[in-house]
Write a protein that holds these residues in place. Structure first.
Motif, short mmCIF file in Angstrom:
data_model
loop_
_atom_site.label_atom_id
_atom_site.label_comp_id
_atom_site.label_asym_id
_atom_site.label_seq_id
_atom_site.Cartn_x
_atom_site.Cartn_y
_atom_site.Cartn_z
N ALA A 20 0.87 -1.26 0.05
CA ALA A 20 -0.12 0.03 -0.15
C ALA A 20 0.98 1.41 0.09
CB ALA A 20 -0.96 -0.14 1.21
N TRP A 61 0.60 5.22 -8.97
CA TRP A 61 0.24 4.19 -8.12
C TRP A 61 -1.28 3.79 -8.62
CZ3 TRP A 61 3.60 1.30 -5.27
CH2 TRP A 61 2.91 0.42 -4.32
N LEU A 67 -3.25 -0.39 -4.03
CA LEU A 67 -3.87 0.07 -2.62
C LEU A 67 -3.45 1.49 -2.16
CD1 LEU A 67 -6.30 0.17 -0.57
CD2 LEU A 67 -4.27 -1.19 1.01
N ILE A 69 -3.84 4.34 0.54
CA ILE A 69 -4.29 4.76 1.83
C ILE A 69 -3.82 6.35 2.24
CG2 ILE A 69 -4.19 4.36 4.52
CD1 ILE A 69 -3.03 1.41 3.70
N GLU A 125 -10.19 4.17 -2.43
CA GLU A 125 -9.02 4.66 -1.49
C GLU A 125 -9.32 4.77 0.11
OE1 GLU A 125 -6.43 6.72 -5.07
OE2 GLU A 125 -6.91 8.00 -3.34
N TRP A 126 -8.54 4.31 0.75
CA TRP A 126 -8.82 4.15 2.24
C TRP A 126 -8.58 5.62 2.86
CZ3 TRP A 126 -6.37 -0.72 4.76
CH2 TRP A 126 -6.87 -1.98 3.97
N LEU A 145 -5.37 -4.00 7.19
CA LEU A 145 -4.08 -4.44 6.19
C LEU A 145 -4.00 -5.77 6.04
CD1 LEU A 145 -1.62 -1.75 7.27
CD2 LEU A 145 -2.71 -1.87 5.34
N ILE A 150 -1.87 -6.94 2.86
CA ILE A 150 -0.61 -6.23 2.69
C ILE A 150 0.39 -6.57 3.66
CG2 ILE A 150 -0.12 -3.73 2.95
CD1 ILE A 150 -2.05 -4.12 0.31
N LEU A 153 4.59 -1.10 3.02
CA LEU A 153 4.15 -0.10 3.10
C LEU A 153 5.02 0.91 2.35
CD1 LEU A 153 2.51 -0.39 6.46
CD2 LEU A 153 1.10 -0.48 4.24
#
Ligand code: TIU
Length: 225
Positions: A20, A61, A67, A69, A125-126, A145, A150, A153
């Protein structure tokens, strides 16, 4: 697909399907005058310089479909999630919860709480609201996660030695492999940014890796950009 980034202290390898991109607190409260960062006595405008770099990485990305965040540091309007010690600390011009030019300082839903428009989250998206400096404390992020598979990071955002470094340390202790994008993060104190980067990657990546955005983009796209 395994990507390899030319990073320090050695190459950082990741699979985008299990990685992520974490953008820490790119909120008006930290990069525009009249918010929390300014209330602490900081000149906040230099931090705006990283926005195009963060956007470039974010665009790439998004293109690969991995993902994203976003985090936001802020408190509930009744301050029930703000420890008195945090509110009373120091001698700011405005305290957390006080009314400022961008609404109540560091309160959810106020204008200052918003992520800058250039980096606004999009559907899927978170967005993680956090009451502390770290992205894991009292947010349920670890469980989410784990649910998403995931393991890696990649961090950008502000400020390097406060919320970014705290989040990376929290992540590192939880077993995540972490990379910090050097030109995608900034501090009100250039010396603190430099020191944080050195600390993170010292001792064989004791907290994680660091790399320039160009190196990440080359790893993702397979060519210089
Ligand atoms: N997001 C974040 O870093 N919060 C801070 O309070 N940073 C400061 O540098 N003050």
């Amino acid at each position: 697909m395994i990507c390899r980034v030319d990073a320090q202290p050695f190459a950082y390898a990741f699979d985008p399907a299990h990685t992520a991109l974490v953008i820490i607190d790119m909120q008006r409260d930290f990069v525009e005058p009249g918010g929390f960062g300014a209330s602490l006595g900081n000149d906040v405008t230099p931090l705006q310089a990283i926005i195009p770099t963060v956007r470039r990485v974010l665009d790439t990305w998004r293109q690969i479909g991995a993902l994203v965040i976003h985090t936001r540091e802020a408190h509930l309007p009744d301050l029930s999630d703000c420890p008195p010690a945090k509110r009373q600390r120091g001698n700011p011009s405005l305290r957390i919860g006080d009314a400022g030019p961008m609404g109540r300082i560091l309160i959810r839903g106020e204008p200052g709480h918003a992520i800058v428009p250039e980096l606004a989250p999009i559907e899927g998206e978170w967005v993680i609201d956090k009451p502390g400096k770290g992205a894991f404390y009292a947010t349920g992020l670890q469980e989410r996660l784990e649910g998403a598979g995931i393991t890696h990071l990649i961090f950008m955002g502000v400020t390097t030695e406060v919320c970014v470094q705290t989040s990376m340390r929290e992540a590192n202790d939880r077993g995540y492999e972490c990379l910090l994008i050097e030109d995608g993060t900034d501090s009100y104190f250039p010396a603190f940014k430099a020191a944080a980067i050195e600390m993170i990657r010292a001792q064989g990546a004791i907290v994680g890796w660091t790399a320039m955005s160009e190196a990440l983009l080359v790893a993702l796209l397979g060519e210089a950009v």
